[in-house]
Design an enzyme around this catalytic site. Sequence first.
Site, PDB file in Angstrom:
ATOM      1  N   LYS A   1       0.832  -1.218   0.000  1.00  0.00           N
ATOM      2  CA  LYS A   1       0.000   0.000   0.000  1.00  0.00           C
ATOM      3  C   LYS A   1       0.858   1.256   0.000  1.00  0.00           C
ATOM      4  CE  LYS A   1      -4.127  -1.952   1.988  1.00  0.00           C
ATOM      5  NZ  LYS A   1      -4.972  -2.077   3.152  1.00  0.00           N
TER       6      LYS A   1
ATOM      7  N   LYS B   1      -5.524 -10.565  -5.474  1.00  0.00           N
ATOM      8  CA  LYS B   1      -6.694 -10.788  -4.603  1.00  0.00           C
ATOM      9  C   LYS B   1      -7.866  -9.915  -5.060  1.00  0.00           C
ATOM     10  CE  LYS B   1      -7.137  -8.624  -0.759  1.00  0.00           C
ATOM     11  NZ  LYS B   1      -6.967  -7.976   0.551  1.00  0.00           N
TER      12      LYS B   1
ATOM     13  N   LYS C   1     -11.639  -4.949  -2.082  1.00  0.00           N
ATOM     14  CA  LYS C   1     -12.670  -3.916  -2.193  1.00  0.00           C
ATOM     15  C   LYS C   1     -12.107  -2.530  -2.439  1.00  0.00           C
ATOM     16  CE  LYS C   1     -13.498  -4.145   2.710  1.00  0.00           C
ATOM     17  NZ  LYS C   1     -12.138  -3.919   3.271  1.00  0.00           N
TER      18      LYS C   1
HETATM   19  P1  TYM Z   1     -10.613  -6.350   5.162  1.00  0.00           P
HETATM   20  O1  TYM Z   1     -11.623  -5.309   5.462  1.00  0.00           O
HETATM   21  O2  TYM Z   1      -9.682  -6.124   4.027  1.00  0.00           O
HETATM   22  O3  TYM Z   1     -11.335  -7.721   4.898  1.00  0.00           O
HETATM   23  C1  TYM Z   1     -12.293  -8.243   5.796  1.00  0.00           C
HETATM   24  C2  TYM Z   1     -12.202  -9.754   5.801  1.00  0.00           C
HETATM   25  O4  TYM Z   1     -12.402 -10.260   4.477  1.00  0.00           O
HETATM   26  C3  TYM Z   1     -11.322 -11.110   4.112  1.00  0.00           C
HETATM   27  N1  TYM Z   1     -11.062 -10.949   2.679  1.00  0.00           N
HETATM   28  C4  TYM Z   1     -10.984 -11.974   1.818  1.00  0.00           C
HETATM   29  N2  TYM Z   1     -11.108 -13.304   1.983  1.00  0.00           N
HETATM   30  C5  TYM Z   1     -10.961 -14.075   0.882  1.00  0.00           C
HETATM   31  N3  TYM Z   1     -10.724 -13.576  -0.365  1.00  0.00           N
HETATM   32  C6  TYM Z   1     -10.590 -12.242  -0.570  1.00  0.00           C
HETATM   33  N4  TYM Z   1     -10.378 -11.768  -1.790  1.00  0.00           N
HETATM   34  C7  TYM Z   1     -10.719 -11.384   0.556  1.00  0.00           C
HETATM   35  N5  TYM Z   1     -10.663 -10.032   0.710  1.00  0.00           N
HETATM   36  C8  TYM Z   1     -10.861  -9.798   2.014  1.00  0.00           C
HETATM   37  C9  TYM Z   1     -10.141 -10.595   4.927  1.00  0.00           C
HETATM   38  O5  TYM Z   1      -9.147 -11.590   5.057  1.00  0.00           O
HETATM   39  C10 TYM Z   1     -10.812 -10.243   6.232  1.00  0.00           C
HETATM   40  O6  TYM Z   1     -10.961 -11.396   7.039  1.00  0.00           O
HETATM   41  N6  TYM Z   1      -7.069  -5.722   8.610  1.00  0.00           N
HETATM   42  C11 TYM Z   1      -8.383  -6.288   8.349  1.00  0.00           C
HETATM   43  C12 TYM Z   1      -9.471  -5.717   9.224  1.00  0.00           C
HETATM   44  C13 TYM Z   1      -9.221  -5.849  10.687  1.00  0.00           C
HETATM   45  C14 TYM Z   1      -9.341  -7.027  11.461  1.00  0.00           C
HETATM   46  C15 TYM Z   1      -9.080  -6.633  12.803  1.00  0.00           C
HETATM   47  C16 TYM Z   1      -9.628  -8.345  11.131  1.00  0.00           C
HETATM   48  C17 TYM Z   1      -8.898  -4.831  11.547  1.00  0.00           C
HETATM   49  N7  TYM Z   1      -8.817  -5.290  12.802  1.00  0.00           N
HETATM   50  C18 TYM Z   1      -9.077  -7.560  13.834  1.00  0.00           C
HETATM   51  C19 TYM Z   1      -9.632  -9.292  12.187  1.00  0.00           C
HETATM   52  C20 TYM Z   1      -9.371  -8.891  13.500  1.00  0.00           C
HETATM   53  C21 TYM Z   1      -8.762  -5.973   6.917  1.00  0.00           C
HETATM   54  O7  TYM Z   1      -8.239  -5.073   6.303  1.00  0.00           O
HETATM   55  O8  TYM Z   1      -9.801  -6.729   6.469  1.00  0.00           O
END
Ligand code: TYM
Length: 361
Positions: free
Chosen positions: A112, A197, A200
Amino acid sequence: MTRVFSGIKPTGHLTLGNYLGAMRPWAEVDQHRADSLFCVVDLHALTVDHDPARVRRLSRQAATLLLATGLDPQLCTVFVQSHVDEHARLSYLLECVASDGEMRRMIQYREKAARERERGGSVRLSLLTYPVLMAADILAYGTDEVPVGDDQTQHVELTRDLAVRFNQRYGHTFVVPKATHPPVAARVMNLQEPASKMGKSDDSGPGIVYLLDEPDVVRKKVMRAVTDSGREVVYDREGRPGVANLLEILAACTGGNPEILGGVYQSYGALKKDTADAVIEVLRPVRARHTELCADPVYVEGVLRDGAEKAREMARPVVDAAYRAIGLLPPVSEPTSEPVSAEAVSAEAVSVSDVVVKAAR
Ligand code: TYM
């Protein structure tokens, strides 16, 4: 009972990747088997250039979609991160046990930050410290398991390292959590670029299926998915990433196995058609429930208010214990447990003044 925590960041419209990799397992499995918290992690959305009105809109939408996927506030706690101060309070303490080197090694930071620099923008300090805030999200709740897609593995590993280090230095304070992943579709790939990947925050619409896409839009995106050279349908993530991605999506939507499904299809066209149908069917009830919930914002707000209250009650004792363990004085309203001797105070005063004198030289 096992404590589960996970979160989703309101930086864009939620995708099929978010759903299959995280939200669906939360609703179908985790909330039924564990004491679970699911959080819209809005503070994390401020780590890159952002529009305040958009973050507000996406936060509300993410919360509504979490409920639309079937999260039940009777079974789990759904809330917004910024409504519970304990996340930010704990994050600072964890910054004091983390090193800048381990932050700079985080893959998502490097990717990023490079993207921001390419655009000519500056990199926010919060992008570097983001994984520490994520660790605070998890550790504040005594979390045992963190159900996530596999792109979050490195962040959960860091969380474990910080918990262990804090416990070793300051006494046992945190549960050391572990990541869990769904058996298939833990990393759904972009339909146009199967090496990347499905994210979003990316802008390339045609390769991303959004949860709120109309059925005919979903069909078009899946039918136009990039496949691989060759014609045979086989499950080979390395050699045939485009076809493997479709097989994983189909398997996740139908409860099948991607390798077995690979043997069933004679052509890419038939595989795409069945995948499109399966995705449309899986998303249909989510879209319908989302429409209903949008007509009842008072219900959604009530869930978030109650959720934040419950979350605060769970997090406060853990974070307070961390403040004590690391050496911070309790607020004056709390009586200290040990009487303090005058000798101890003067000995400390001498050593502090020594340090000050030496530093001044
Ligand atoms: P984020 O918002 O990018 O994604 C949320 C969840 O969706 C999963 N995910 C995917 N799984 C499979 N294939 C994909 N293409 C895909 N894109 C997203 C992510 O693995 C995630 O589980 N840093 C985290 C948010 C966060 C968090 C936390 C998660 C902040 N604090 C504490 C768990 C515990 C994030 O950016 O997720």
